[in-house]
Design a protein around this motif. Structure first.
Motif, short mmCIF file in Angstrom:
data_model
loop_
_atom_site.label_atom_id
_atom_site.label_comp_id
_atom_site.label_asym_id
_atom_site.label_seq_id
_atom_site.Cartn_x
_atom_site.Cartn_y
_atom_site.Cartn_z
N ALA A 183 0.83 -1.21 0.00
CA ALA A 183 0.00 0.00 0.00
C ALA A 183 0.86 1.26 0.00
O ALA A 183 0.56 2.24 -0.69
N LEU A 184 1.95 1.24 0.76
CA LEU A 184 2.85 2.39 0.80
C LEU A 184 3.55 2.59 -0.54
O LEU A 184 3.76 3.73 -0.99
N ASP A 185 3.92 1.49 -1.16
CA ASP A 185 4.58 1.57 -2.46
C ASP A 185 3.66 2.22 -3.50
O ASP A 185 4.11 3.05 -4.30
N LYS A 186 2.40 1.87 -3.47
CA LYS A 186 1.44 2.45 -4.41
C LYS A 186 1.28 3.95 -4.19
O LYS A 186 0.91 4.68 -5.13
N ARG A 187 1.55 4.42 -2.98
CA ARG A 187 1.45 5.84 -2.69
C ARG A 187 2.77 6.57 -2.91
O ARG A 187 2.90 7.75 -2.57
N GLY A 188 3.75 5.86 -3.45
CA GLY A 188 5.01 6.50 -3.81
C GLY A 188 6.03 6.62 -2.72
O GLY A 188 7.00 7.40 -2.85
N VAL A 189 5.88 5.90 -1.61
CA VAL A 189 6.87 5.93 -0.54
C VAL A 189 8.18 5.32 -1.06
O VAL A 189 8.18 4.23 -1.65
N THR A 190 9.28 6.00 -0.84
CA THR A 190 10.57 5.59 -1.40
C THR A 190 11.01 4.22 -0.89
O THR A 190 11.40 3.34 -1.67
N TYR A 191 10.97 4.04 0.42
CA TYR A 191 11.32 2.76 1.03
C TYR A 191 10.11 2.25 1.81
O TYR A 191 9.96 2.54 3.01
N PRO A 192 9.22 1.48 1.19
CA PRO A 192 8.08 0.94 1.95
C PRO A 192 8.55 0.17 3.18
O PRO A 192 8.02 0.33 4.27
N PHE A 193 9.57 -0.69 2.99
CA PHE A 193 10.22 -1.36 4.12
C PHE A 193 11.72 -1.31 3.87
O PHE A 193 12.23 -1.92 2.94
N ALA A 194 12.45 -0.57 4.70
CA ALA A 194 13.90 -0.48 4.56
C ALA A 194 14.54 -1.71 5.19
O ALA A 194 14.31 -2.00 6.37
N LEU A 195 15.34 -2.43 4.41
CA LEU A 195 15.94 -3.69 4.85
C LEU A 195 17.47 -3.59 4.73
O LEU A 195 18.05 -4.03 3.74
N PRO A 196 18.13 -3.00 5.73
CA PRO A 196 19.58 -2.79 5.64
C PRO A 196 20.38 -4.06 5.90
O PRO A 196 20.68 -4.42 7.05
N LEU A 197 20.75 -4.74 4.82
CA LEU A 197 21.59 -5.93 4.92
C LEU A 197 22.98 -5.66 4.37
O LEU A 197 23.68 -6.57 3.95
N GLY A 198 23.36 -4.39 4.34
CA GLY A 198 24.71 -4.02 3.98
C GLY A 198 25.67 -4.39 5.10
O GLY A 198 25.26 -4.83 6.17
N GLN A 199 26.97 -4.17 4.88
CA GLN A 199 27.97 -4.69 5.81
C GLN A 199 28.06 -3.94 7.13
O GLN A 199 28.70 -4.41 8.07
N GLU A 200 27.42 -2.78 7.24
CA GLU A 200 27.56 -2.01 8.48
C GLU A 200 27.08 -2.78 9.70
O GLU A 200 27.78 -2.88 10.71
N GLU A 201 25.87 -3.32 9.65
CA GLU A 201 25.34 -4.05 10.81
C GLU A 201 24.30 -5.08 10.39
O GLU A 201 23.30 -5.28 11.06
N SER A 202 24.55 -5.75 9.30
CA SER A 202 23.55 -6.71 8.81
C SER A 202 23.40 -7.92 9.72
O SER A 202 22.38 -8.61 9.68
#
Length: 425
Positions: A183-202
Motif C-alpha cells: 500500500a505504501l509503495d502504491k502511494r510512492g513511498v521511497t522505502y516501503p520497508f527499509a531492509l539494511p543488509l549491507g555490511q555495516e550491521e547486517s
C-alpha cells in the motif's frame, strides 16, 4: 578516524606524602599493596562529537571515584567505536593491556586467560544486580568475564504519518508487513520497508528476522544453527515477499547500510524498518511521528526481541585486582548507570537502574524497549568464533535475498565456516 582523548587525573600523592602516610591497599599482584595505583581504563565513545563525547562521562566518574578512594588514580583513554576494539587488541599484543576496557567483545581475552572473573573483582551485590539475560551472554565456561555495560533492544518502527495517509494500522504479522508495504509503495513511498543488509550491521538485521521466524543463530544448547530450516524459510520469505516485489526501496538490501536507512527514516522516506531508541529521538526531532511495535512474526508479534550489549572487563596483566573491583563497583552504582543511559538513549544493565528508569515518566519513551530487554536474545558473545561468523554474515547475507539468490546455500556456507571456526578454538 577517531583520535584518543586522554586525561590524567592527579591523585592524593602529595597530600599523603605531606602527612607522612603511605596508602596501603589489599590485593594481589604487583602494584596492589604499596603506594599509589594508577588504573588504565580504555572506553568507547558513544558520542557524535566533542560536545557529547563519552570523555565527559568518564571524567566525571573517575573524578568522583578518586575522591572516595585516595591512593587510586584513573587514567582514561576514550576512542571512537571504529578504533577502540583494535586499540585494545594492539595494547594486549604489545604486553601493555589496560586494567579495564569497555569495548564490544571479551571472549577472546577470556579464553586466553587474560581476564579476571566477576567473582575475583566485583562485590556480590554488583554481580547479582545485572539483568540475567545479559550476564548469560557474558559467560565463558560458566564464569562471568564480560560485565554488561549498556544495552539496547530493537522494535519495528513505522512512520505514523505515512500509515495514516494510507489508512493503515500497526503491523502484527509478516502478511501485514507485506500488505502495508504494498500500500505504501502504491502511494510512492521511497522505502516501503527499509531492509539494511549491507555490511555495516547486517548481523543485527538478520538476527531480528530470524527470531521473528522462530529461529536464530544458535539452538537451545548454544550450538550454531544458522542454516536451520526456520532460518532458511525466513530468508526465502524476505526474498519472495519484500525484495522480489520491489518493496524495499531503490537501494538493494545488500548495499543498504543501517546509517543510510536510518537517515532515510528521519527524512520521512521510509514506511517501516527495525530501529533502536536513538533513532526514535532523531526522527522525532525532525518531525517524524514514530510508531513502535514488536517485530511481527508469521502469526503475530515476536515473543523475544533482539538485544544488544557492550562489555566491561578487567585485565590481569598489571595485577590490580582489588582496585579494578573497587572502580567497577563504583561505576555500576545507579546514578552512574542511569547518567550514561540517559545521555545516549540506551538501556541500563542492572535491575535497580532499570526499575528506576521504568518508574520515571521522563523516560516514558524508553519503556517499551525496557520491557523487551529481559526476554531479549543477544549474539553468542561467549563464542570466540562469533567475531568471524559475524563478519561472514555481513559479507554474504545480502546476496541471499537478492533476485536469483539462494538463501539455503548462503546460510549453509555461513554455518559451515562458523562451525569450522568454533571447532578450531
Amino acid at each position: 578516524m577517531g583520535r584518543a582523548v586522554q586525561r590524567r587525573l592527579v591523585g592524593l600523592t602529595a597530600v599523603v606524602a605531606a602527612l607522612g602516610m603511605t596508602a596501603t591497599l589489599s590485593g594481589c599482584g604487583s602494584g596492589s599493596g604499596d603506594g599509589d595505583v594508577t588504573l588504565k581504563l580504555v572506553a568507547a565513545d558513544y558520542g557524535t562529537g566533542a560536545e557529547n563525547s563519552s570523555e565527559k562521562y568518564w571524567d566525571d566518574v573517575a573524578g568522583k571515584f578518586e575522591k572516595e578512594n585516595p591512593g587510586i588514580k584513573v587514567d582514561v583513554s576514550v576512542y571512537s567505536w571504529k578504533d577502540v576494539d583494535r586499540k585494545v587488541a594492539e595494547m594486549v599484543k604489545a604486553g601493555e593491556a589496560p586494567d579495564i576496557a569497555q569495548i564490544g567483545a571479551y571472549a577472546d581475552y577470556a579464553k586466553a586467560g587474560k581476564l579476571y572473573t566477576a567473582d575475583e573483582t566485583i562485590a556480590i551485590r554488583t554481580s547479582a544486580n545485572f539483568l540475567p539475560s545479559l550476564t548469560d551472554a557474558g559467560e565463558v565456561g560458566g564464569n562471568l568475564y564480560g560485565l554488561p555495560f549498556v544495552a539496547s533492544t530493537r522494535l519495528l518502527f513505522y512512520n505514523k504519518g505515512l500509515f495514516a495517509k494510507a489508512g493503515l494500522g500497526a503491523p502484527q504479522t509478516w502478511d501485514d508487513i507485506r500488505n502495508d508495504a504494498t500500500a505504501l509503495d502504491k502511494r510512492g513511498v521511497t522505502y516501503p520497508f527499509a531492509l539494511p543488509l549491507g555490511q555495516e550491521e547486517s548481523q543485527a538485521e538478520t538476527l531480528m528476522w530470524l527470531l521473528s521466524g522462530g529461529g536464530g543463530y544458535t539452538d537451545e544448547a548454544g550450538n550454531y544453527a544458522i542454516d536451520s530450516e526456520a532460518n532458511i524459510a525466513t530468508l526465502e520469505w524476505l526474498k519472495d515477499n519484500l525484495v522480489g516485489k520491489k518493496l524495499t526501496g531503490p537501494v538493494p538490501p545488500g548495499k543498504l547500510d543501517r546509517a543510510k536507512a536510518f537517515d532515510a527514516f528521519t527524512d520521512g522516506e521510509v514506511g517501516m524498518l527495525n530501529g533502536h531508541p536513538t533513532l526514535m529521538q532523531e526522527a522525532e526531532k525532525k518531525g517524524v511521528q514514530v510508531g513502535m511495535v514488536p517485530l511481527p512474526g508469521v502469526d503475530g508479534p515476536t515473543k523475544g526481541s533482539m538485544g544488544v550489549a557492550d562489555w566491561m572487563m578487567g585485565f590481569k596483566q598489571n595485577g590490580h585486582r582489588v582496585e579494578i573491583g573497587k572502580f567497577l563497583d563504583f561505576a555500576y552504582q545507579d546514578d552512574n548507570v542511569l547518567a550514561f543511559a540517559d545521555q545516549y538513549d540506551l538501556l541500563p544493565v542492572t535491575s535497580s537502574a532499570s526499575a528506576a528508569m521504568e518508574a520515571d515518566d521522563k523516560h516514558k519513551s524508553l519503556h517499551e524497549f525496557l520491557s523487551a530487554l529481559p526476554n531479549s536474545q543477544l549474539y553468542p558473545f561467549g563464542k570466540t568464533s562469533w567475531a568471524q561468523a559475524s563478519e561472514t554474515i555481513k559479507e554474504r547475507i545480502g546476496s541471499a535475498v537478492e533476485p536469483g539468490g539462494n538463501p539455503e546455500s548462503v546460510l549453509v556456507d555461513i554455518a559451515t565456516k562458523a562451525r569450522q571456526a568454533e571447532s578450531a578454538e
